[in-house]
Design a protein around this motif. Structure first.
Motif, mmCIF file in Angstrom:
data_model
loop_
_atom_site.group_PDB
_atom_site.id
_atom_site.type_symbol
_atom_site.label_atom_id
_atom_site.label_comp_id
_atom_site.label_asym_id
_atom_site.label_seq_id
_atom_site.Cartn_x
_atom_site.Cartn_y
_atom_site.Cartn_z
ATOM 1 N N LEU A 51 0.859 -1.208 0.000
ATOM 2 C CA LEU A 51 0.000 0.000 0.000
ATOM 3 C C LEU A 51 0.886 1.246 0.000
ATOM 4 C CD1 LEU A 51 -3.248 0.858 1.954
ATOM 5 C CD2 LEU A 51 -1.294 2.424 2.073
ATOM 6 N N HIS A 60 -2.818 0.069 -4.150
ATOM 7 C CA HIS A 60 -2.876 -1.043 -3.193
ATOM 8 C C HIS A 60 -3.091 -2.319 -4.019
ATOM 9 C CE1 HIS A 60 -3.163 -3.142 0.438
ATOM 10 N NE2 HIS A 60 -4.296 -2.687 0.948
ATOM 11 N N ASN A 71 -8.988 7.059 -4.665
ATOM 12 C CA ASN A 71 -7.770 6.875 -3.848
ATOM 13 C C ASN A 71 -6.933 5.682 -4.339
ATOM 14 O OD1 ASN A 71 -9.118 4.600 -2.955
ATOM 15 N ND2 ASN A 71 -9.623 5.411 -0.943
ATOM 16 N N ASN A 72 -5.978 5.262 -3.499
ATOM 17 C CA ASN A 72 -5.080 4.153 -3.829
ATOM 18 C C ASN A 72 -5.840 2.870 -4.195
ATOM 19 O OD1 ASN A 72 -5.979 3.962 -1.140
ATOM 20 N ND2 ASN A 72 -3.918 3.882 -0.245
ATOM 21 N N VAL A 73 -6.877 2.562 -3.408
ATOM 22 C CA VAL A 73 -7.642 1.331 -3.666
ATOM 23 C C VAL A 73 -8.383 1.462 -5.001
ATOM 24 C CG1 VAL A 73 -9.575 -0.083 -2.822
ATOM 25 C CG2 VAL A 73 -7.803 0.706 -1.225
ATOM 26 N N ASP A 98 -14.647 2.552 -0.073
ATOM 27 C CA ASP A 98 -13.487 2.595 0.830
ATOM 28 C C ASP A 98 -13.665 3.834 1.710
ATOM 29 O OD1 ASP A 98 -11.008 2.119 2.011
ATOM 30 O OD2 ASP A 98 -9.831 2.919 0.338
ATOM 31 N N VAL A 99 -12.808 3.964 2.700
ATOM 32 C CA VAL A 99 -12.883 5.121 3.609
ATOM 33 C C VAL A 99 -12.797 6.434 2.834
ATOM 34 C CG1 VAL A 99 -11.964 3.935 5.631
ATOM 35 C CG2 VAL A 99 -10.378 4.977 4.002
ATOM 36 N N SER A 111 -8.139 8.538 3.981
ATOM 37 C CA SER A 111 -7.135 7.476 4.032
ATOM 38 C C SER A 111 -6.059 7.794 5.064
ATOM 39 C CB SER A 111 -6.484 7.305 2.649
ATOM 40 O OG SER A 111 -7.375 6.654 1.774
ATOM 41 N N MET A 112 -5.257 6.780 5.378
ATOM 42 C CA MET A 112 -4.166 6.983 6.335
ATOM 43 C C MET A 112 -3.253 8.107 5.835
ATOM 44 S SD MET A 112 -3.126 3.068 7.301
ATOM 45 C CE MET A 112 -3.457 2.279 5.728
ATOM 46 N N LEU A 124 -11.653 -2.731 4.052
ATOM 47 C CA LEU A 124 -11.488 -2.611 5.512
ATOM 48 C C LEU A 124 -10.121 -1.981 5.825
ATOM 49 C CD1 LEU A 124 -12.947 -6.054 6.688
ATOM 50 C CD2 LEU A 124 -14.186 -3.881 6.407
HETATM 51 N N1 NVA Z 1 -7.521 3.966 1.289
HETATM 52 C C1 NVA Z 1 -7.203 3.354 2.558
HETATM 53 C C2 NVA Z 1 -7.036 1.878 2.371
HETATM 54 C C3 NVA Z 1 -6.705 1.113 3.631
HETATM 55 C C4 NVA Z 1 -6.554 -0.353 3.400
HETATM 56 C C5 NVA Z 1 -5.959 3.988 3.125
HETATM 57 O O1 NVA Z 1 -5.007 4.223 2.365
HETATM 58 O O2 NVA Z 1 -5.941 4.287 4.322
#
Ligand code: NVA
Ligand code: CP
Length: 305
Positions: free
Chosen positions: A121, A126, A156-158, A221-222, A225-226, A262
């Motif tokens: 990630l 991801h 986002n990444n996902v 997804d959220v 993100s982090m 998740l």
């Molecule tokens: N888009 C989220 C995915 C977490 C698995 C993040 O980067 O926090």
């Protein structure tokens, strides 16, 4: 030559098919010696439950060994430069799986490492999640090509990795995002080329209802993100109309699958209880991280036949 896995697009359609098939075999059969003597470093700048545990257990169940390196221990680019960390780890382990804030850090690690680097990630992609999700879809639907995934929320990444994974394998990809949070333009143009080879479609929407109409899979997804915590309040406002709930799923096909990588924020991007809805396959997704990553590690660490 070492084979890094930084992006879904590092694999051809045939390689993706082969990894999914190998994952299905490894899910059915124990292979306690497949990676005997092989070692993996898990180099993480951000927290993790699924990715860390599934990689560690994958190595253990295949007879190898994994070592987890937390941000506090290594201090990537703080205590020690990224190239130096890559060169040192290359002297100890057979593979590095790294979770980084910036995708550039991964590229630098891969560029200076003598051993393969896996993207666990980054802010851009991801890919391990996306390949595991293809495995889950294939198990549930018996095919990939021709299905439509609707992604609701942040580009986002996902979302980036799913756009590439679907377009490479002939699935249609819809994405509905609010203005300012659209999918990355370079990923989109890369995906459009894959879609034209695999005869699939990528469509962008602002309306979640339009995006999910006749979808086989609804994915979210959220919203934050982090690494984006300072933007959480602003994002909650921007994504207010992008929650996935029973009402939104009713616009999709009757046999729709609901997916989420998740961790989830209940009553934010999803309605409370949605993870346990009969349409939800989120815990199968989480389990499949283990099986898919076993196949990925075998592909990367073992000589090709
Ligand atoms: N888009 C989220 C995915 C977490 C698995 C993040 O980067 O926090
Ligand atoms: N889906 C996923 O990557 O979860 P973790 O952040 O817990 O690893």
């Amino acid at each position: 030559m070492k084979k890094d896995f930084l992006s879904v697009s590092d694999f051809s359609p045939q390689e993706i098919k082969q990894v999914i098939e190998q994952a299905m075999t490894l899910k059915e059969e124990d292979s306690p010696h497949l990676l005997s003597g092989k070692t993996l470093a898990l180099l993480f700048e951000k927290p993790s439950l699924r990715t860390r545990v599934s990689f560690e257990i994958a190595m253990h169940q295949l007879g190898g060994y994994a070592i987890y390196l937390s941000p506090q221990e290594v201090g990537l680019d703080k205590r020690e430069s990224v190239p130096d960390v890559a060169k040192v780890l290359s002297r100890y382990v057979d593979c590095i799986a790294a979770r980084t804030f910036s995708h550039k850090t991964l590229i630098s690690l891969a560029g200076h490492s003598q051993v393969p680097v896996i993207n666990a990630l980054s802010d851009l992609e991801h890919p391990c999640q996306a390949l595991s999700d293809l495995l889950t879809i294939y198990e549930k639907k018996g095919r990939l090509a021709g299905l439509t995934m609707a992604f609701i929320g942040d580009g986002n990444n996902v979302a980036n990795s799913l756009l590439l994974a679907t377009s490479i394998t002939g699935m249609n990809f819809h994405i509905a995002s609010p203005s300012g949070y659209e999918i990355n333009r370079e990923i989109l143009s890369q995906g459009r080329k894959f879609a034209s080879s695999s005869r699939s479609r990528i469509e962008l929407f602002t309306s979640p209802e339009e995006a999910v109409t006749s979808a086989d899979i609804v994915y979210t997804d959220v919203w934050t993100s982090m690494g984006q915590d300072a933007e959480a309040d602003k994002r909650r406002l921007a994504f207010h109309d992008y929650k996935v709930d029973e009402r939104l799923l009713s616009f999709a096909r009757q046999d729709v699958l609901f997916m989420h990588p998740l961790p989830a924020h209940h009553d934010e991007e999803i309605s409370p209880g949605l993870l346990d809805d009969p349409k939800s396959v989120v815990f199968d997704q989480a389990e499949n991280r283990l099986h898919l990553q076993k196949a990925l590690l075998a592909k990367i660490l073992l000589p090709t036949k």
